[in-house]
Design a protein around this motif. Structure first.
Motif, PDB file in Angstrom:
ATOM      1  N   ASN A  22      68.833 -31.728  -0.092  1.00 14.43           N
ATOM      2  CA  ASN A  22      67.966 -31.811  -1.275  1.00 14.43           C
ATOM      3  C   ASN A  22      67.115 -30.558  -1.434  1.00 14.43           C
ATOM      4  O   ASN A  22      66.730 -30.185  -2.542  1.00 14.43           O
ATOM      5  N   VAL A  34      65.774 -27.569  -4.596  1.00 14.36           N
ATOM      6  CA  VAL A  34      64.411 -27.043  -4.766  1.00 14.36           C
ATOM      7  C   VAL A  34      64.423 -25.522  -4.688  1.00 14.36           C
ATOM      8  O   VAL A  34      63.768 -24.832  -5.492  1.00 14.36           O
ATOM      9  N   ALA A  83      65.931 -24.081  -7.892  1.00 14.43           N
ATOM     10  CA  ALA A  83      64.973 -24.246  -8.989  1.00 14.43           C
ATOM     11  C   ALA A  83      63.832 -23.241  -8.873  1.00 14.43           C
ATOM     12  O   ALA A  83      63.368 -22.687  -9.875  1.00 14.43           O
ATOM     13  N   ALA A 126      58.260 -23.810 -10.923  1.00 12.97           N
ATOM     14  CA  ALA A 126      59.249 -24.670 -10.277  1.00 12.97           C
ATOM     15  C   ALA A 126      58.704 -26.083 -10.118  1.00 12.97           C
ATOM     16  O   ALA A 126      59.418 -27.074 -10.336  1.00 12.97           O
ATOM     17  N   GLN A 181      58.927 -27.900 -13.422  1.00 12.29           N
ATOM     18  CA  GLN A 181      60.296 -28.285 -13.755  1.00 12.29           C
ATOM     19  C   GLN A 181      60.776 -29.466 -12.919  1.00 12.29           C
ATOM     20  O   GLN A 181      61.500 -30.338 -13.405  1.00 12.29           O
ATOM     21  N   LEU A 182      60.364 -29.504 -11.667  1.00 14.19           N
ATOM     22  CA  LEU A 182      60.817 -30.547 -10.754  1.00 14.19           C
ATOM     23  C   LEU A 182      59.946 -31.804 -10.812  1.00 14.19           C
ATOM     24  O   LEU A 182      60.299 -32.822 -10.212  1.00 14.19           O
ATOM     25  N   THR A 209      56.854 -32.107  -9.573  1.00 16.96           N
ATOM     26  CA  THR A 209      56.157 -32.285  -8.301  1.00 16.96           C
ATOM     27  C   THR A 209      54.997 -31.294  -8.235  1.00 16.96           C
ATOM     28  O   THR A 209      54.611 -30.700  -9.257  1.00 16.96           O
ATOM     29  N   VAL A 213      56.619 -27.925  -3.297  1.00 14.90           N
ATOM     30  CA  VAL A 213      57.689 -26.924  -3.396  1.00 14.90           C
ATOM     31  C   VAL A 213      57.589 -25.956  -2.222  1.00 14.90           C
ATOM     32  O   VAL A 213      58.595 -25.617  -1.586  1.00 14.90           O
TER      33      VAL A 213
END
Length: 302
Positions: free
Chosen positions: A8, A12, A15, A25, A28-29, A31, A36
């Motif tokens: 996973n 990350v 991204a 990032a 976009q994620l 989080t 990150v």
């Protein structure tokens, strides 16, 4: 080492490189920037390689990070393509459709339907296995079976596609020699062609216009294990039998066979699509819909 890497974190990392910053990032994620950063630190620790060089103003890939990013981007693209193809399999019929059908129904009804299905869905190849024996769908890897008559208890799923009439028939030659029965009771004195694939090949129940049922036990003069073979015996004048309407329709129209006991009804049979599993696949559902449509058109034109 690869077995210890959390895959996973590859998403990350990709991204992060595409976004150009930890903040972008994280947005976009969905989080946090800290999460990150934590994923990247753990990935570098798992790989034993520094992937990014960070400063207060910018970040840049190391040589190892650049090569690793190219590989990760390709892996993720392949995964996305695989998921897309899986979605196509779920939404579009494709692959092999393997169908079992009875000897009297398969060539005349199921084969033309499969031809139309393959024309409509060119990503599907079709296979038809014809025979009157009940096949094991799971063990013999069939997608579905088209079964006629009355279904026995089974853990399989079934969809009824159409009905057909059972017709008591004999040849003019046979009737000239043996006489024409006037009531169901008269049948006990006639020569009977028994279809052995039926549960009770020599016992039939006739229902009169007033609803009275007449159970008759016939005397078997010959037997056959397929409908077409029994039909051949009857056309040759060997005896009388009950046969499906779609088998004898042309013979009745041409006078090769004659209908008997018109004032009495026999139980209707069904055409069923039987398949394993709780839900049919998209290709099985599509073929069931097509065959049901074609059978309804045939029934309407009768």
């Amino acid at each position: 080492m690869a077995a210890d890497v959390n895959l996973n974190r590859l998403a990350v990392f990709v991204a992060l490189v595409r976004a150009g910053s930890f903040t972008a990032a994280a947005q976009q994620l969905g989080t946090t920037k800290a999460m990150v950063s934590q994923h990247l630190a753990k990935l570098e620790d798992e790989l034993g390689v520094t992937l990014l060089v960070r400063s207060t103003r910018k970040m840049s890939l190391t040589d190892a990070g650049e090569r690793f990013h190219e590989d990760c981007a390709r892996v993720l693209a392949d995964a996305e393509a695989a998921i897309a193809r899986l979605g196509e399999c779920r939404d579009t019929p494709m692959g092999v459709l393997r169908v079992a059908a009875a000897g009297d129904h398969g060539p005349a009804i199921v084969a033309p339907a499969l031809a139309a299905f393959a024309e409509r869905y060119p990503q599907v190849s079709v296979e038809l296995v014809v025979g009157d024996a009940i096949v094991d769908l799971i063990a013999e890897r069939f997608d579905l079976s088209i079964r006629l008559g009355w279904l026995r208890d089974s853990s399989l799923r079934a969809a009824k596609l159409a009905s057909f009439r059972q017709c008591l028939v004999a040849s003019p030659g046979y009737l000239a020699k043996r006489g024409t029965p006037e009531t169901p009771a008269d049948l006990a004195g006639h020569r009977w062609i028994a279809l052995t694939i039926l549960a009770s090949p020599t016992r039939w129940t006739f229902t009169g216009a007033d609803g009275t049922e007449h159970l008759v036990q016939m005397r078997s003069a010959a037997s056959a294990n397929t409908t077409l073979a029994a039909h051949g015996f009857v056309v040759a004048g060997m005896g009388m039998s009950v046969l499906p309407d779609y088998v004898v329709a042309d013979d009745l129209a041409a006078g090769r066979l004659l209908p008997l006991l018109a004032d009495f009804r026999l139980p209707e049979g069904g055409v069923h699509a039987v398949y394993p599993g709780r839900q049919p696949s998209i290709k099985v559902r599509a073929f069931i819909d097509l065959l049901r449509e074609r059978l309804q058109d045939v029934s309407t034109s009768r």
